[in-house]
Design a protein around this motif. Structure first.
Motif, short mmCIF file in Angstrom:
data_model
loop_
_atom_site.label_atom_id
_atom_site.label_comp_id
_atom_site.label_asym_id
_atom_site.label_seq_id
_atom_site.Cartn_x
_atom_site.Cartn_y
_atom_site.Cartn_z
N PRO A 1 -5.87 5.54 -10.97
CA PRO A 1 -6.86 4.96 -10.31
C PRO A 1 -6.59 4.57 -8.81
CG PRO A 1 -6.84 4.08 -12.39
CD PRO A 1 -5.48 4.70 -12.24
N TYR B 1 0.90 -1.35 0.03
CA TYR B 1 0.14 -0.05 0.01
C TYR B 1 0.89 1.15 0.08
CZ TYR B 1 -4.49 -2.06 1.25
OH TYR B 1 -5.65 -2.97 1.20
N GLU B 2 0.42 2.27 -0.75
CA GLU B 2 0.91 3.70 -0.68
C GLU B 2 0.11 4.73 -0.74
OE1 GLU B 2 3.66 5.43 -3.62
OE2 GLU B 2 2.79 4.30 -5.14
N SER C 1 -2.95 3.30 -21.45
CA SER C 1 -3.82 1.99 -20.83
C SER C 1 -4.43 2.10 -19.57
CB SER C 1 -2.70 0.74 -20.92
OG SER C 1 -1.88 0.93 -19.93
N LEU C 2 -4.26 3.29 -19.07
CA LEU C 2 -4.72 3.27 -17.65
C LEU C 2 -6.19 3.40 -17.68
CD1 LEU C 2 -2.18 5.65 -15.61
CD2 LEU C 2 -2.12 3.27 -15.96
N ASN C 3 -6.82 3.02 -16.71
CA ASN C 3 -8.55 3.13 -16.33
C ASN C 3 -8.74 4.79 -16.42
OD1 ASN C 3 -9.25 0.58 -16.71
ND2 ASN C 3 -8.92 0.03 -14.79
N SER D 1 -6.93 2.87 -5.23
CA SER D 1 -7.36 1.47 -4.69
C SER D 1 -7.19 1.15 -3.25
CB SER D 1 -6.76 0.55 -5.71
OG SER D 1 -5.31 0.67 -5.76
N GLY D 2 -7.30 2.31 -2.56
CA GLY D 2 -7.19 1.92 -1.05
C GLY D 2 -8.38 1.28 -0.55
N TRP E 1 -0.87 -3.30 -9.82
CA TRP E 1 -1.48 -2.26 -9.11
C TRP E 1 -3.00 -2.76 -9.62
CZ3 TRP E 1 0.72 0.49 -5.82
CH2 TRP E 1 2.23 0.77 -5.80
N VAL E 2 -3.85 -2.48 -8.45
CA VAL E 2 -5.14 -2.87 -8.44
C VAL E 2 -5.96 -1.56 -8.97
CG1 VAL E 2 -7.37 -3.39 -7.08
CG2 VAL E 2 -5.16 -4.34 -6.20
N ASP E 3 -6.80 -2.07 -10.08
CA ASP E 3 -7.73 -1.09 -10.86
C ASP E 3 -7.17 -0.34 -11.66
OD1 ASP E 3 -9.86 -2.67 -9.66
OD2 ASP E 3 -10.15 -0.98 -8.03
N ALA E 4 -5.69 -0.54 -11.86
CA ALA E 4 -5.00 0.56 -12.60
C ALA E 4 -5.23 0.45 -14.19
CB ALA E 4 -3.43 0.33 -12.67
N ARG E 5 -5.41 -0.59 -14.60
CA ARG E 5 -5.92 -0.79 -16.00
C ARG E 5 -6.85 -1.82 -16.11
NH1 ARG E 5 0.44 -1.78 -17.96
NH2 ARG E 5 0.39 -2.96 -16.24
N PRO E 6 -7.76 -2.12 -17.48
CA PRO E 6 -8.75 -2.96 -17.38
C PRO E 6 -8.28 -4.14 -17.33
CG PRO E 6 -8.43 -1.36 -19.45
CD PRO E 6 -7.49 -1.09 -18.53
N ILE F 1 -4.54 6.97 -2.59
CA ILE F 1 -3.99 5.71 -1.90
C ILE F 1 -4.22 4.34 -2.73
CG2 ILE F 1 -4.12 3.85 0.20
CD1 ILE F 1 -5.83 6.08 1.62
N TRP F 2 -2.97 3.75 -2.84
CA TRP F 2 -3.06 2.72 -3.90
C TRP F 2 -2.68 1.30 -3.22
CZ3 TRP F 2 -1.36 7.50 -4.35
CH2 TRP F 2 -1.94 8.45 -5.21
N LYS F 3 -2.99 0.22 -3.80
CA LYS F 3 -2.34 -1.14 -3.43
C LYS F 3 -1.88 -1.93 -4.63
CE LYS F 3 -6.84 -3.42 -2.70
NZ LYS F 3 -7.77 -2.39 -2.11
N LYS F 4 -1.04 -2.59 -4.46
CA LYS F 4 -0.30 -3.54 -5.48
C LYS F 4 -0.45 -4.75 -4.87
CE LYS F 4 3.56 -4.04 -8.32
NZ LYS F 4 4.98 -3.42 -8.41
#
Lengths: 143, 79
Positions: free
Chosen positions: B75, A47-48, B45-47, B77-78, A131-136, A119-122
């Protein structure tokens, strides 16, 4: 209290921070790390956060919740860094005179934190990370 | 104009660095987005991609200053 922390979240402390003697209800959401994603085993999550902005965005969400519902107390704590399945990633606690407001405000806050806070999670699997939800999904799974 | 971009999540993997110097002629957020897509095709390519300026989500027509804190927000994703 809004906290972005690398340390394990003390759920009881978050609840106590949100509690009030005038409250008849305290509602708590505890978000935990799942061990599966897209049928693959999750080994750990990274998480970051863009910390200053995440705190500012969460504050806006709480202000909006406090405007919509009669809240007596609230606290949000979000973990960053490396988390293993079963660990607590986020805790939201709110208190109100009656339970309906607490239930609704708690859901509103976590839904908006997930949608708006930077906030992002891998997810790290046995064969790599994503990376979750970053791309289709189709694009990311072919990668 | 020379801007400093903070990168997060997948945008750091694509641009390669936590803070990246970025020179371009344009001054608008929309121009920054199209320049990023042109120089780093993977960005397409990003959503979604939002730009934050001084800790706030920025509209496409916002004018950037070299001293602004500019962040790329892929995007989220927390939770």
């Amino acid at each position: 209290m809004i906290k972005i922390t690398e340390k394990a979240i003390d759920v009881q402390k978050v609840i106590e921070t949100a509690s009030s003697l005038s409250a008849g209800a305290v509602n708590v959401f505890v978000g935990t790390v799942r061990n599966k994603s897209h049928d693959k085993n999750v080994v750990w999550l990274e998480y970051e956060a863009y910390e200053a902005m995440a705190v500012a965005e969460i504050r806006k969400i709480i202000d909006e919740a406090a405007h919509k519902w009669d809240l007596l107390g609230w606290a949000v704590s979000h973990r960053i860094g490396t988390l293993k399945p079963g660990e607590v990633a986020v805790v939201v606690a709110v208190s109100s005179p009656h339970r309906k407001a607490s239930f609704e405000a708690c859901q509103f806050i976590i839904d908006n934190v997930k949608a708006k806070a930077p906030i992002w999670k891998k997810e790290v699997f046995e064969d790599g990370g994503e990376w979750v939800d970053a791309r289709p999904i189709s694009a990311s799974m072919n990668n | 104009m020379k801007y400093t971009l903070k990168t997060f999540g997948i945008t750091r993997d694509i641009l390669g660095g936590r803070e990246v110097d970025f020179e371009m002629d344009g001054m608008k957020v929309s121009e920054l987005k199209s320049e990023l897509a042109a120089r780093f095709p993977e960005m397409k390519s990003l959503n979604s991609l939002l730009i934050a300026v001084n800790n706030q989500y920025a509209a496409d027509d916002l004018i950037l200053a070299e001293t602004d804190e500019i962040a790329l927000i892929p995007p989220v994703s927390g939770g």
